[in-house]
Write a protein that holds these residues in place. Structure first.
Motif, short mmCIF file in Angstrom:
data_model
loop_
_atom_site.label_atom_id
_atom_site.label_comp_id
_atom_site.label_asym_id
_atom_site.label_seq_id
_atom_site.Cartn_x
_atom_site.Cartn_y
_atom_site.Cartn_z
N UNK A 39 -14.94 4.67 14.57
CA UNK A 39 -13.53 4.83 14.88
C UNK A 39 -12.64 4.55 13.67
N UNK A 40 -12.64 3.29 13.23
CA UNK A 40 -11.69 2.92 12.18
C UNK A 40 -11.95 3.68 10.88
N UNK A 41 -13.21 3.78 10.48
CA UNK A 41 -13.54 4.44 9.21
C UNK A 41 -13.01 5.87 9.18
N UNK A 42 -13.40 6.71 10.16
CA UNK A 42 -12.91 8.09 10.13
C UNK A 42 -11.39 8.20 10.27
N UNK B 121 4.50 8.05 -4.09
CA UNK B 121 3.42 7.67 -3.18
C UNK B 121 2.49 6.60 -3.73
N UNK B 122 2.67 6.20 -4.98
CA UNK B 122 1.73 5.22 -5.55
C UNK B 122 2.00 3.81 -5.05
N UNK B 123 3.16 3.58 -4.43
CA UNK B 123 3.58 2.18 -4.29
C UNK B 123 3.60 1.64 -2.85
N UNK B 124 4.57 2.09 -2.07
CA UNK B 124 4.76 1.44 -0.76
C UNK B 124 4.65 2.44 0.38
N UNK B 125 3.68 3.30 0.31
CA UNK B 125 3.46 4.26 1.40
C UNK B 125 3.20 5.64 0.86
N UNK B 126 2.08 6.24 1.31
CA UNK B 126 1.72 7.56 0.78
C UNK B 126 2.34 8.69 1.58
N UNK B 127 2.77 8.42 2.81
CA UNK B 127 3.28 9.48 3.67
C UNK B 127 4.65 9.96 3.21
N UNK B 128 5.03 11.16 3.65
CA UNK B 128 6.31 11.73 3.22
C UNK B 128 7.48 10.82 3.57
N UNK B 129 7.54 10.23 4.79
CA UNK B 129 8.71 9.38 5.09
C UNK B 129 8.83 8.22 4.09
N UNK B 130 7.70 7.61 3.72
CA UNK B 130 7.78 6.49 2.78
C UNK B 130 8.18 6.96 1.38
N UNK B 131 7.70 8.14 0.99
CA UNK B 131 8.10 8.67 -0.33
C UNK B 131 9.60 8.92 -0.35
N UNK B 132 10.13 9.44 0.76
CA UNK B 132 11.57 9.71 0.84
C UNK B 132 12.34 8.39 0.84
N UNK C 294 -5.48 13.39 -6.73
CA UNK C 294 -4.22 13.64 -6.02
C UNK C 294 -3.88 12.61 -4.96
N UNK C 295 -4.82 11.71 -4.66
CA UNK C 295 -4.56 10.77 -3.57
C UNK C 295 -4.61 9.34 -4.07
N UNK C 296 -3.47 8.68 -4.07
CA UNK C 296 -3.42 7.28 -4.51
C UNK C 296 -4.18 6.41 -3.51
N UNK C 297 -4.90 5.43 -4.05
CA UNK C 297 -5.68 4.53 -3.20
C UNK C 297 -5.05 3.14 -3.23
N UNK C 298 -4.79 2.61 -2.06
CA UNK C 298 -4.23 1.26 -1.99
C UNK C 298 -5.38 0.27 -1.81
N UNK C 299 -5.93 -0.17 -2.94
CA UNK C 299 -7.06 -1.10 -2.87
C UNK C 299 -6.58 -2.52 -2.54
N UNK D 130 -9.07 9.68 7.42
CA UNK D 130 -8.17 10.80 7.73
C UNK D 130 -6.77 10.54 7.21
N UNK D 131 -6.29 9.32 7.36
CA UNK D 131 -4.90 9.06 6.95
C UNK D 131 -4.81 8.82 5.44
N UNK D 132 -5.71 7.99 4.93
CA UNK D 132 -5.57 7.55 3.53
C UNK D 132 -6.60 8.19 2.59
N UNK D 133 -7.50 9.03 3.12
CA UNK D 133 -8.60 9.58 2.33
C UNK D 133 -9.23 8.44 1.51
N UNK D 134 -9.44 7.32 2.18
CA UNK D 134 -9.85 6.13 1.44
C UNK D 134 -11.10 5.53 2.04
N UNK D 135 -11.81 4.77 1.22
CA UNK D 135 -12.96 4.02 1.68
C UNK D 135 -12.45 2.71 2.28
N UNK D 136 -12.68 2.48 3.58
CA UNK D 136 -12.14 1.26 4.19
C UNK D 136 -12.66 -0.02 3.54
N UNK D 137 -13.82 0.08 2.83
CA UNK D 137 -14.35 -1.11 2.16
C UNK D 137 -13.43 -1.57 1.02
#
Ligand SMILES: Cc1cc2nc3c(=O)[nH]c(=O)nc-3n(C[C@H](O)[C@H](O)[C@H](O)COP(=O)(O)OP(=O)(O)OC[C@H]3O[C@@H](n4cnc5c(N)ncnc54)[C@H](O)[C@@H]3O)c2cc1C
Length: 482
Positions: free
Chosen positions: A166-169, A452-463, A422-427, A173-180
Protein backbone atom coordinates in the motif's frame (compact mmCIF):
# COMPACT_ATOMS: atom_id res chain seq x y z
CA UNK A 1 12.43 50.86 -11.58
CA UNK A 2 13.66 47.68 -9.83
CA UNK A 3 14.34 44.78 -12.18
CA UNK A 4 13.90 41.10 -11.32
CA UNK A 5 15.40 38.17 -13.25
CA UNK A 6 13.48 34.92 -13.01
CA UNK A 7 15.58 31.89 -13.98
CA UNK A 8 13.36 29.05 -15.26
CA UNK A 9 9.99 29.18 -17.00
CA UNK A 10 8.28 26.19 -15.37
CA UNK A 11 5.16 26.76 -13.30
CA UNK A 12 7.18 28.32 -10.44
CA UNK A 13 8.88 30.86 -12.71
CA UNK A 14 5.72 31.65 -14.67
CA UNK A 15 3.64 32.11 -11.51
CA UNK A 16 6.38 34.32 -10.05
CA UNK A 17 6.22 36.57 -13.12
CA UNK A 18 2.42 36.66 -12.98
CA UNK A 19 2.21 37.52 -9.28
CA UNK A 20 5.00 40.06 -9.63
CA UNK A 21 2.96 41.91 -12.25
CA UNK A 22 -0.21 41.59 -10.23
CA UNK A 23 1.17 42.67 -6.83
CA UNK A 24 3.22 45.43 -8.40
CA UNK A 25 -0.01 46.86 -9.87
CA UNK A 26 -1.99 46.36 -6.65
CA UNK A 27 0.66 47.94 -4.45
CA UNK A 28 1.58 50.70 -6.88
CA UNK A 29 5.21 49.51 -6.86
CA UNK A 30 6.51 49.34 -10.43
CA UNK A 31 8.82 46.42 -11.31
CA UNK A 32 10.28 45.21 -14.58
CA UNK A 33 11.35 41.62 -15.07
CA UNK A 34 13.05 39.21 -17.42
CA UNK A 35 12.08 35.55 -17.40
CA UNK A 36 14.87 33.41 -18.82
CA UNK A 37 14.03 29.89 -19.98
CA UNK A 38 16.59 27.59 -21.54
CA UNK A 39 14.05 25.48 -23.45
CA UNK A 40 12.32 26.78 -26.57
CA UNK A 41 8.96 26.59 -24.75
CA UNK A 42 7.51 27.68 -21.42
CA UNK A 43 5.91 25.37 -18.88
CA UNK A 44 8.78 23.11 -17.78
CA UNK A 45 7.25 19.82 -16.65
CA UNK A 46 3.77 20.89 -17.76
CA UNK A 47 3.22 19.84 -21.35
CA UNK A 48 0.18 18.53 -23.20
CA UNK A 49 0.25 17.10 -26.69
CA UNK A 50 -2.50 16.03 -29.03
CA UNK A 51 -2.00 12.82 -31.01
CA UNK A 52 -5.01 12.28 -33.29
CA UNK A 53 -7.96 12.85 -30.99
CA UNK A 54 -6.06 11.82 -27.85
CA UNK A 55 -5.03 14.54 -25.42
CA UNK A 56 -1.81 13.38 -23.81
CA UNK A 57 -0.13 14.82 -20.73
CA UNK A 58 3.64 14.58 -20.57
CA UNK A 59 4.00 15.65 -16.94
CA UNK A 60 1.30 16.53 -14.40
CA UNK A 61 -2.21 15.49 -15.41
CA UNK A 62 -4.01 17.28 -12.56
CA UNK A 63 -3.55 19.02 -9.24
CA UNK A 64 -4.89 18.50 -5.77
CA UNK A 65 -7.66 20.90 -4.80
CA UNK A 66 -7.19 20.68 -1.03
CA UNK A 67 -4.20 22.97 -1.46
CA UNK A 68 -5.90 26.05 -2.90
CA UNK A 69 -3.13 27.81 -4.85
CA UNK A 70 -3.50 26.12 -8.25
CA UNK A 71 -7.29 26.32 -8.27
CA UNK A 72 -7.13 29.97 -7.20
CA UNK A 73 -4.65 30.78 -9.97
CA UNK A 74 -6.83 29.03 -12.57
CA UNK A 75 -9.81 31.09 -11.45
CA UNK A 76 -7.84 34.34 -11.59
CA UNK A 77 -6.76 33.46 -15.11
CA UNK A 78 -10.36 32.97 -16.23
CA UNK A 79 -10.05 29.17 -16.39
CA UNK A 80 -12.83 28.37 -13.89
CA UNK A 81 -15.10 26.97 -16.58
CA UNK A 82 -12.22 24.90 -18.01
CA UNK A 83 -11.62 22.99 -14.75
CA UNK A 84 -12.69 19.36 -14.98
CA UNK A 85 -12.96 17.00 -12.01
CA UNK A 86 -11.83 13.41 -11.87
CA UNK A 87 -14.70 11.04 -12.68
CA UNK A 88 -15.07 9.99 -9.07
CA UNK A 89 -17.94 7.60 -9.69
CA UNK A 90 -15.28 5.39 -11.30
CA UNK A 91 -12.55 6.01 -8.73
CA UNK A 92 -11.32 2.44 -8.39
CA UNK A 93 -7.61 1.95 -8.01
CA UNK A 94 -5.89 -1.39 -8.35
CA UNK A 95 -2.66 -2.78 -7.00
CA UNK A 96 -0.72 -5.46 -8.81
CA UNK A 97 -0.45 -8.35 -6.40
CA UNK A 98 1.09 -11.68 -7.44
CA UNK A 99 0.55 -10.71 -11.06
CA UNK A 100 -3.16 -9.87 -10.66
CA UNK A 101 -4.88 -6.49 -10.41
CA UNK A 102 -6.50 -6.40 -6.97
CA UNK A 103 -8.83 -3.51 -6.04
CA UNK A 104 -7.42 -1.14 -3.48
CA UNK A 105 -9.91 -1.54 -0.62
CA UNK A 106 -12.34 1.30 0.04
CA UNK A 107 -12.18 3.33 3.23
CA UNK A 108 -8.43 3.99 3.07
CA UNK A 109 -7.09 7.44 3.71
CA UNK A 110 -3.50 8.02 2.67
CA UNK A 111 -2.57 4.36 3.09
CA UNK A 112 -4.33 3.98 6.47
CA UNK A 113 -7.50 1.86 6.78
CA UNK A 114 -10.41 3.76 8.36
CA UNK A 115 -13.21 1.28 7.70
CA UNK A 116 -13.04 -2.22 9.06
CA UNK A 117 -15.20 -4.17 6.58
CA UNK A 118 -13.53 -3.32 3.24
CA UNK A 119 -10.14 -3.69 4.90
CA UNK A 120 -10.99 -7.07 6.43
CA UNK A 121 -12.44 -8.40 3.17
CA UNK A 122 -9.67 -7.20 0.89
CA UNK A 123 -7.41 -9.95 -0.50
CA UNK A 124 -4.61 -7.43 -0.97
CA UNK A 125 -3.14 -7.94 2.50
CA UNK A 126 -2.71 -11.40 4.06
CA UNK A 127 -4.49 -12.22 7.35
CA UNK A 128 -1.17 -11.90 9.19
CA UNK A 129 -0.48 -8.59 7.48
CA UNK A 130 -3.90 -7.33 8.58
CA UNK A 131 -3.26 -8.36 12.16
CA UNK A 132 0.04 -6.56 12.02
CA UNK A 133 -1.67 -3.41 10.73
CA UNK A 134 -4.12 -3.63 13.60
CA UNK A 135 -1.22 -3.46 16.06
CA UNK A 136 -1.04 0.22 15.15
CA UNK A 137 -3.81 0.64 17.72
CA UNK A 138 -1.51 -0.44 20.56
CA UNK A 139 2.08 0.25 19.49
CA UNK A 140 3.36 3.24 21.51
CA UNK A 141 4.41 6.39 19.66
CA UNK A 142 8.04 6.98 18.74
CA UNK A 143 10.00 8.71 21.50
CA UNK A 144 12.77 10.27 19.39
CA UNK A 145 12.19 13.63 17.78
CA UNK A 146 13.16 14.47 14.21
CA UNK A 147 12.80 13.04 10.77
CA UNK A 148 12.74 9.40 9.70
CA UNK A 149 12.08 7.64 6.42
CA UNK A 150 8.52 7.01 5.39
CA UNK A 151 9.36 3.30 5.13
CA UNK A 152 10.63 3.16 8.73
CA UNK A 153 7.52 4.92 9.93
CA UNK A 154 5.05 2.71 8.04
CA UNK A 155 6.92 -0.49 8.94
CA UNK A 156 6.91 0.51 12.61
CA UNK A 157 3.22 1.40 12.75
CA UNK A 158 1.56 -0.80 10.13
CA UNK A 159 4.11 -3.47 9.22
CA UNK A 160 6.18 -4.54 6.22
CA UNK A 161 3.28 -5.84 4.14
CA UNK A 162 1.40 -2.53 4.37
CA UNK A 163 4.58 -0.83 3.23
CA UNK A 164 5.05 -3.14 0.24
CA UNK A 165 1.43 -3.39 -0.92
CA UNK A 166 0.00 0.00 0.00
CA UNK A 167 2.30 2.76 1.23
CA UNK A 168 5.21 1.98 -1.12
CA UNK A 169 3.20 2.08 -4.36
CA UNK A 170 1.11 5.07 -3.24
CA UNK A 171 4.22 7.06 -2.33
CA UNK A 172 6.02 5.95 -5.47
CA UNK A 173 2.98 7.22 -7.37
CA UNK A 174 3.00 10.64 -5.73
CA UNK A 175 6.71 11.28 -5.22
CA UNK A 176 8.31 8.77 -7.64
CA UNK A 177 10.46 8.07 -4.62
CA UNK A 178 11.88 5.18 -2.67
CA UNK A 179 10.08 5.20 0.69
CA UNK A 180 13.30 3.95 2.33
CA UNK A 181 14.84 7.38 1.62
CA UNK A 182 11.76 9.60 1.55
CA UNK A 183 11.50 12.09 4.40
CA UNK A 184 8.39 11.65 6.52
CA UNK A 185 8.43 15.25 7.75
CA UNK A 186 8.74 16.75 4.25
CA UNK A 187 5.98 14.65 2.73
CA UNK A 188 3.49 13.47 5.34
CA UNK A 189 4.21 15.49 8.49
CA UNK A 190 0.60 14.88 9.55
CA UNK A 191 1.46 11.19 10.11
CA UNK A 192 4.07 12.10 12.71
CA UNK A 193 1.60 14.54 14.35
CA UNK A 194 -1.16 11.92 14.36
CA UNK A 195 1.11 9.38 15.98
CA UNK A 196 2.06 11.81 18.74
CA UNK A 197 -1.49 13.11 19.31
CA UNK A 198 -3.56 9.92 19.06
CA UNK A 199 -0.93 7.23 19.57
CA UNK A 200 -2.29 5.47 16.47
CA UNK A 201 -2.74 6.31 12.80
CA UNK A 202 -5.95 4.31 12.52
CA UNK A 203 -7.54 6.14 15.46
CA UNK A 204 -6.39 9.51 14.12
CA UNK A 205 -7.75 8.85 10.62
CA UNK A 206 -11.10 7.76 12.01
CA UNK A 207 -11.39 10.93 14.08
CA UNK A 208 -10.42 13.08 11.10
CA UNK A 209 -12.88 11.24 8.87
CA UNK A 210 -15.73 11.79 11.32
CA UNK A 211 -14.96 15.47 11.75
CA UNK A 212 -14.71 16.00 7.97
CA UNK A 213 -18.05 14.24 7.50
CA UNK A 214 -19.79 16.30 10.19
CA UNK A 215 -18.17 19.51 8.95
CA UNK A 216 -19.43 18.99 5.39
CA UNK A 217 -22.81 17.87 6.67
CA UNK A 218 -23.08 21.01 8.79
CA UNK A 219 -22.14 23.64 6.28
CA UNK A 220 -22.31 21.85 2.95
CA UNK A 221 -19.03 23.45 2.09
CA UNK A 222 -15.80 22.07 0.70
CA UNK A 223 -13.51 23.76 -1.73
CA UNK A 224 -15.63 25.90 -4.06
CA UNK A 225 -16.48 24.24 -7.33
CA UNK A 226 -16.49 25.79 -10.79
CA UNK A 227 -20.04 24.45 -10.88
CA UNK A 228 -21.97 26.27 -8.10
CA UNK A 229 -23.30 23.90 -5.47
CA UNK A 230 -20.96 21.06 -6.36
CA UNK A 231 -17.85 20.35 -4.29
CA UNK A 232 -14.53 20.12 -6.09
CA UNK A 233 -13.13 16.67 -6.69
CA UNK A 234 -9.90 15.89 -4.87
CA UNK A 235 -8.01 16.28 -8.16
CA UNK A 236 -8.80 18.64 -11.00
CA UNK A 237 -7.48 19.09 -14.49
CA UNK A 238 -8.22 21.40 -17.40
CA UNK A 239 -10.44 20.41 -20.26
CA UNK A 240 -7.79 20.75 -22.95
CA UNK A 241 -4.96 19.53 -20.70
CA UNK A 242 -2.65 21.17 -18.16
CA UNK A 243 -0.98 23.15 -20.95
CA UNK A 244 -3.99 25.49 -20.79
CA UNK A 245 -2.60 26.80 -17.51
CA UNK A 246 0.73 27.60 -19.15
CA UNK A 247 -0.97 29.30 -22.08
CA UNK A 248 -3.28 31.37 -19.86
CA UNK A 249 -0.34 32.45 -17.70
CA UNK A 250 1.84 33.30 -20.67
CA UNK A 251 -0.95 35.37 -22.23
CA UNK A 252 -0.91 37.60 -19.14
CA UNK A 253 2.83 38.21 -19.04
CA UNK A 254 4.01 41.60 -20.25
CA UNK A 255 7.67 41.41 -19.19
CA UNK A 256 10.76 40.40 -21.13
CA UNK A 257 10.43 36.66 -21.90
CA UNK A 258 13.57 35.04 -23.30
CA UNK A 259 13.11 31.49 -24.53
CA UNK A 260 15.93 29.23 -25.68
CA UNK A 261 18.26 31.26 -23.50
CA UNK A 262 20.29 29.58 -20.77
CA UNK A 263 21.64 31.31 -17.70
CA UNK A 264 25.27 30.24 -17.41
CA UNK A 265 26.66 32.60 -14.80
CA UNK A 266 25.69 34.75 -11.85
CA UNK A 267 27.81 37.39 -10.18
CA UNK A 268 27.03 39.61 -7.26
CA UNK A 269 27.30 43.36 -7.80
CA UNK A 270 26.81 45.87 -5.08
CA UNK A 271 23.94 46.18 -5.16
CA UNK A 272 22.26 43.59 -7.39
CA UNK A 273 23.55 40.89 -9.70
CA UNK A 274 24.95 40.34 -13.15
CA UNK A 275 23.35 37.42 -14.98
CA UNK A 276 25.24 35.85 -17.90
CA UNK A 277 23.21 34.24 -20.68
CA UNK A 278 24.52 31.82 -23.28
CA UNK A 279 22.59 33.69 -25.99
CA UNK A 280 22.74 37.42 -25.42
CA UNK A 281 25.53 38.55 -23.14
CA UNK A 282 24.75 39.77 -19.65
CA UNK A 283 22.01 41.60 -17.86
CA UNK A 284 22.11 43.61 -14.69
CA UNK A 285 19.33 43.06 -12.24
CA UNK A 286 18.30 43.92 -8.68
CA UNK A 287 16.90 40.52 -7.73
CA UNK A 288 17.17 36.93 -8.91
CA UNK A 289 14.50 34.27 -8.49
CA UNK A 290 15.99 30.80 -8.91
CA UNK A 291 13.16 28.71 -10.33
CA UNK A 292 15.38 26.20 -12.15
CA UNK A 293 16.15 22.70 -10.79
CA UNK A 294 18.32 22.66 -7.66
CA UNK A 295 21.38 21.18 -9.40
CA UNK A 296 21.30 24.08 -11.90
CA UNK A 297 20.86 26.61 -9.09
CA UNK A 298 23.81 24.96 -7.30
CA UNK A 299 26.16 25.60 -10.24
CA UNK A 300 25.05 29.22 -10.55
CA UNK A 301 25.25 29.96 -6.83
CA UNK A 302 28.61 28.26 -6.21
CA UNK A 303 30.63 31.50 -6.52
CA UNK A 304 28.16 33.41 -4.31
CA UNK A 305 27.68 30.98 -1.43
CA UNK A 306 29.43 27.59 -1.65
CA UNK A 307 27.56 26.14 1.36
CA UNK A 308 24.21 26.98 -0.27
CA UNK A 309 25.42 25.35 -3.49
CA UNK A 310 26.50 22.24 -1.57
CA UNK A 311 23.08 21.94 0.07
CA UNK A 312 21.31 22.41 -3.27
CA UNK A 313 23.44 19.63 -4.74
CA UNK A 314 22.30 17.29 -1.97
CA UNK A 315 18.77 17.37 -3.41
CA UNK A 316 18.77 14.23 -5.54
CA UNK A 317 16.77 14.04 -8.75
CA UNK A 318 15.63 10.88 -10.50
CA UNK A 319 14.69 10.33 -14.12
CA UNK A 320 11.27 9.18 -15.24
CA UNK A 321 9.31 8.85 -18.45
CA UNK A 322 5.61 8.72 -19.19
CA UNK A 323 4.53 6.48 -22.03
CA UNK A 324 0.99 7.08 -23.27
CA UNK A 325 -0.77 4.54 -25.45
CA UNK A 326 -4.12 5.18 -27.12
CA UNK A 327 -6.33 2.23 -28.10
CA UNK A 328 -9.61 1.51 -29.76
CA UNK A 329 -11.96 0.73 -26.90
CA UNK A 330 -13.15 -2.43 -28.60
CA UNK A 331 -9.56 -3.71 -28.74
CA UNK A 332 -9.29 -3.81 -24.95
CA UNK A 333 -10.22 -6.87 -22.89
CA UNK A 334 -11.48 -4.63 -20.03
CA UNK A 335 -13.71 -1.57 -19.74
CA UNK A 336 -11.08 0.26 -17.63
CA UNK A 337 -13.38 0.78 -14.69
CA UNK A 338 -10.96 2.75 -12.55
CA UNK A 339 -8.18 5.31 -12.51
CA UNK A 340 -5.46 2.73 -13.03
CA UNK A 341 -3.07 0.58 -11.05
CA UNK A 342 0.06 0.78 -8.95
CA UNK A 343 2.91 -1.70 -9.01
CA UNK A 344 4.68 -2.67 -5.77
CA UNK A 345 8.43 -3.18 -6.02
CA UNK A 346 8.04 -6.81 -4.97
CA UNK A 347 6.25 -7.55 -8.27
CA UNK A 348 9.54 -6.97 -10.11
CA UNK A 349 7.99 -5.32 -13.15
CA UNK A 350 9.37 -2.61 -15.42
CA UNK A 351 6.73 0.03 -14.73
CA UNK A 352 5.78 1.95 -11.59
CA UNK A 353 2.12 2.58 -12.32
CA UNK A 354 -0.42 3.02 -15.06
CA UNK A 355 -3.14 5.68 -15.19
CA UNK A 356 -6.29 4.94 -17.14
CA UNK A 357 -6.40 8.54 -18.27
CA UNK A 358 -9.60 8.38 -20.29
CA UNK A 359 -11.52 7.01 -17.31
CA UNK A 360 -9.93 9.38 -14.81
CA UNK A 361 -10.90 12.43 -16.91
CA UNK A 362 -13.31 13.18 -19.71
CA UNK A 363 -11.99 14.68 -22.97
CA UNK A 364 -8.81 12.59 -23.10
CA UNK A 365 -9.76 10.17 -25.87
CA UNK A 366 -12.21 10.03 -28.78
CA UNK A 367 -15.60 8.37 -28.13
CA UNK A 368 -14.37 4.98 -29.31
CA UNK A 369 -10.92 5.33 -27.74
CA UNK A 370 -9.15 4.70 -24.45
CA UNK A 371 -5.94 6.30 -23.21
CA UNK A 372 -3.46 4.67 -20.80
CA UNK A 373 -0.36 6.33 -19.37
CA UNK A 374 2.48 4.26 -17.95
CA UNK A 375 5.21 5.53 -15.61
CA UNK A 376 8.72 4.24 -16.15
CA UNK A 377 11.94 4.93 -14.26
CA UNK A 378 12.25 6.31 -10.74
CA UNK A 379 14.75 5.47 -8.08
CA UNK A 380 15.84 1.99 -9.17
CA UNK A 381 14.89 1.97 -12.86
CA UNK A 382 16.37 5.23 -14.13
CA UNK A 383 18.49 3.33 -16.64
CA UNK A 384 15.34 2.47 -18.63
CA UNK A 385 14.66 6.17 -19.21
CA UNK A 386 18.26 7.04 -19.82
CA UNK A 387 19.20 4.20 -22.18
CA UNK A 388 16.12 2.97 -24.08
CA UNK A 389 15.11 4.53 -27.40
CA UNK A 390 11.50 5.66 -27.84
CA UNK A 391 10.61 2.53 -29.83
CA UNK A 392 12.04 0.36 -27.05
CA UNK A 393 10.02 2.23 -24.44
CA UNK A 394 6.84 1.72 -26.49
CA UNK A 395 7.65 -1.99 -26.80
CA UNK A 396 8.32 -2.22 -23.05
CA UNK A 397 5.02 -0.47 -22.26
CA UNK A 398 3.06 -2.76 -24.57
CA UNK A 399 4.74 -5.86 -23.15
CA UNK A 400 3.84 -4.74 -19.62
CA UNK A 401 0.20 -4.12 -20.59
CA UNK A 402 0.06 -7.52 -22.28
CA UNK A 403 1.40 -9.25 -19.16
CA UNK A 404 -0.65 -7.31 -16.62
CA UNK A 405 -3.90 -6.48 -18.43
CA UNK A 406 -3.93 -8.94 -21.32
CA UNK A 407 -3.88 -6.18 -23.95
CA UNK A 408 -2.55 -7.65 -27.18
CA UNK A 409 -3.85 -5.17 -29.78
CA UNK A 410 -1.42 -2.56 -31.08
CA UNK A 411 -2.07 1.03 -29.95
CA UNK A 412 -3.47 3.54 -32.41
CA UNK A 413 -1.61 6.46 -30.82
CA UNK A 414 1.56 6.66 -28.74
CA UNK A 415 3.73 9.33 -27.19
CA UNK A 416 6.65 9.27 -24.80
CA UNK A 417 7.89 12.13 -22.62
CA UNK A 418 11.20 11.82 -20.83
CA UNK A 419 12.10 13.68 -17.68
CA UNK A 420 15.84 13.17 -17.19
CA UNK A 421 16.69 14.10 -13.60
CA UNK A 422 13.22 15.59 -13.53
CA UNK A 423 11.89 14.56 -10.14
CA UNK A 424 13.26 16.12 -6.97
CA UNK A 425 13.59 13.67 -4.09
CA UNK A 426 12.87 14.76 -0.55
CA UNK A 427 15.28 12.53 1.35
CA UNK A 428 15.30 12.21 5.15
CA UNK A 429 16.48 15.52 6.65
CA UNK A 430 15.18 17.53 3.66
CA UNK A 431 13.29 20.09 5.75
CA UNK A 432 16.35 20.94 7.85
CA UNK A 433 18.42 21.36 4.71
CA UNK A 434 15.75 23.58 3.15
CA UNK A 435 15.59 25.73 6.29
CA UNK A 436 19.37 26.21 6.12
CA UNK A 437 19.21 26.99 2.38
CA UNK A 438 16.53 29.58 2.97
CA UNK A 439 18.59 31.17 5.70
CA UNK A 440 21.68 31.33 3.48
CA UNK A 441 19.67 32.71 0.57
CA UNK A 442 18.08 35.35 2.82
CA UNK A 443 21.56 36.58 3.71
CA UNK A 444 22.08 37.52 0.04
CA UNK A 445 19.76 40.51 -0.55
CA UNK A 446 17.65 40.05 -3.64
CA UNK A 447 18.10 36.27 -3.96
CA UNK A 448 15.03 33.98 -3.84
CA UNK A 449 14.54 30.24 -4.24
CA UNK A 450 11.30 28.90 -5.73
CA UNK A 451 9.95 25.71 -7.23
CA UNK A 452 9.58 22.03 -6.66
CA UNK A 453 12.94 21.40 -5.01
CA UNK A 454 11.97 22.83 -1.65
CA UNK A 455 8.58 22.74 0.05
CA UNK A 456 6.34 20.63 -2.16
CA UNK A 457 6.64 19.07 -5.58
CA UNK A 458 2.99 19.43 -6.60
CA UNK A 459 1.73 22.31 -8.73
CA UNK A 460 -0.16 24.01 -5.85
CA UNK A 461 3.01 24.09 -3.73
CA UNK A 462 5.12 25.37 -6.63
CA UNK A 463 2.57 28.16 -7.15
CA UNK A 464 2.58 28.90 -3.43
CA UNK A 465 6.38 29.18 -3.55
CA UNK A 466 5.98 31.81 -6.29
CA UNK A 467 3.49 33.76 -4.19
CA UNK A 468 5.76 33.66 -1.14
CA UNK A 469 8.67 34.82 -3.29
CA UNK A 470 6.73 37.78 -4.65
CA UNK A 471 5.53 38.75 -1.17
CA UNK A 472 9.19 38.72 -0.07
CA UNK A 473 10.16 40.84 -3.05
CA UNK A 474 7.47 43.40 -2.25
CA UNK A 475 8.75 43.69 1.31
CA UNK A 476 12.36 44.08 0.20
CA UNK A 477 11.69 46.52 -2.59
CA UNK A 478 13.15 49.54 -0.77
CA UNK A 479 16.55 47.90 -0.59
CA UNK A 480 16.58 47.61 -4.41
CA UNK A 481 16.27 51.35 -5.01
CA UNK A 482 19.64 52.60 -6.11
C1 LIG B 1 5.86 12.85 -15.03
C2 LIG B 1 5.45 13.83 -13.97
C3 LIG B 1 4.16 13.81 -13.48
C4 LIG B 1 3.76 14.72 -12.52
N1 LIG B 1 2.47 14.71 -12.08
C5 LIG B 1 2.03 15.68 -11.26
C6 LIG B 1 0.65 15.82 -11.00
O1 LIG B 1 -0.19 15.08 -11.52
N2 LIG B 1 0.25 16.82 -10.18
C7 LIG B 1 1.15 17.72 -9.64
O2 LIG B 1 0.73 18.62 -8.89
N3 LIG B 1 2.47 17.62 -9.89
C8 LIG B 1 2.93 16.64 -10.70
N4 LIG B 1 4.25 16.57 -11.02
C9 LIG B 1 5.19 17.50 -10.39
C10 LIG B 1 5.15 18.89 -11.03
O3 LIG B 1 4.80 18.80 -12.38
C11 LIG B 1 6.51 19.57 -10.92
O4 LIG B 1 7.01 19.48 -9.60
C12 LIG B 1 6.43 21.04 -11.31
O5 LIG B 1 5.83 21.19 -12.57
C13 LIG B 1 7.83 21.63 -11.29
O6 LIG B 1 7.75 23.00 -11.60
P1 LIG B 1 9.03 23.94 -11.45
O7 LIG B 1 8.68 25.26 -12.03
O8 LIG B 1 9.54 23.90 -10.06
O9 LIG B 1 10.18 23.23 -12.30
P2 LIG B 1 10.28 22.88 -13.85
O10 LIG B 1 8.97 22.64 -14.45
O11 LIG B 1 11.31 21.83 -13.93
O12 LIG B 1 10.85 24.23 -14.49
C14 LIG B 1 12.20 24.61 -14.39
C15 LIG B 1 12.58 25.29 -15.69
O13 LIG B 1 13.91 25.79 -15.59
C16 LIG B 1 14.48 25.70 -16.88
N5 LIG B 1 15.95 25.81 -16.76
C17 LIG B 1 16.81 24.85 -16.34
N6 LIG B 1 18.07 25.34 -16.36
C18 LIG B 1 18.01 26.62 -16.79
C19 LIG B 1 18.98 27.65 -17.01
N7 LIG B 1 20.28 27.45 -16.77
N8 LIG B 1 18.56 28.85 -17.49
C20 LIG B 1 17.24 29.07 -17.72
N9 LIG B 1 16.28 28.12 -17.54
C21 LIG B 1 16.66 26.92 -17.05
C22 LIG B 1 13.99 24.35 -17.38
O14 LIG B 1 14.08 24.25 -18.78
C23 LIG B 1 12.56 24.35 -16.88
O15 LIG B 1 11.64 24.83 -17.85
C24 LIG B 1 4.69 15.67 -12.00
C25 LIG B 1 6.00 15.70 -12.50
C26 LIG B 1 6.38 14.80 -13.48
C27 LIG B 1 7.78 14.85 -14.02
Amino acid sequence: MPHVTIIGGGIAGLATAYYLQKKSRENGIPFSYSLIESAPRLGGKIVTDQVGDFIIEGGPDSFITQKPWATQLCRELGLADRLIPTNDERRNIYVLSKGKLVPFPGGYRLTVPTEFVPFALSPLISPLGKLRMGLDLVIPPRREQGDESLADFIRRRLGAEALDKIAGPVMAGIYVADPERLSLLSTFPMFAEMEQKYGSLIKAMRVSKKSTASHSANNGSGPRSPVPGQPLAMFTSLRGGMQELVEALTAQLQGDLQLGSRVIGLRRLSPGFEVTLDSSGTLQTDAVVMAAPAFIAAGLLEPLEPRLAALLRQIRYVSTATVSLGYRRTDLPTDLNGFGFMVPKSENRQILACTWSSTKFDHRAPANGALLRLFVGGDTKEHLVETLADEELFALAQAELRAIMGITAPPVAQRVFRWPKGNAQYDVGHLDRVAEMEQLAAAIPGLYLAGSAFRGIGLPDCIKSALTTVEGLMLQVKTFER
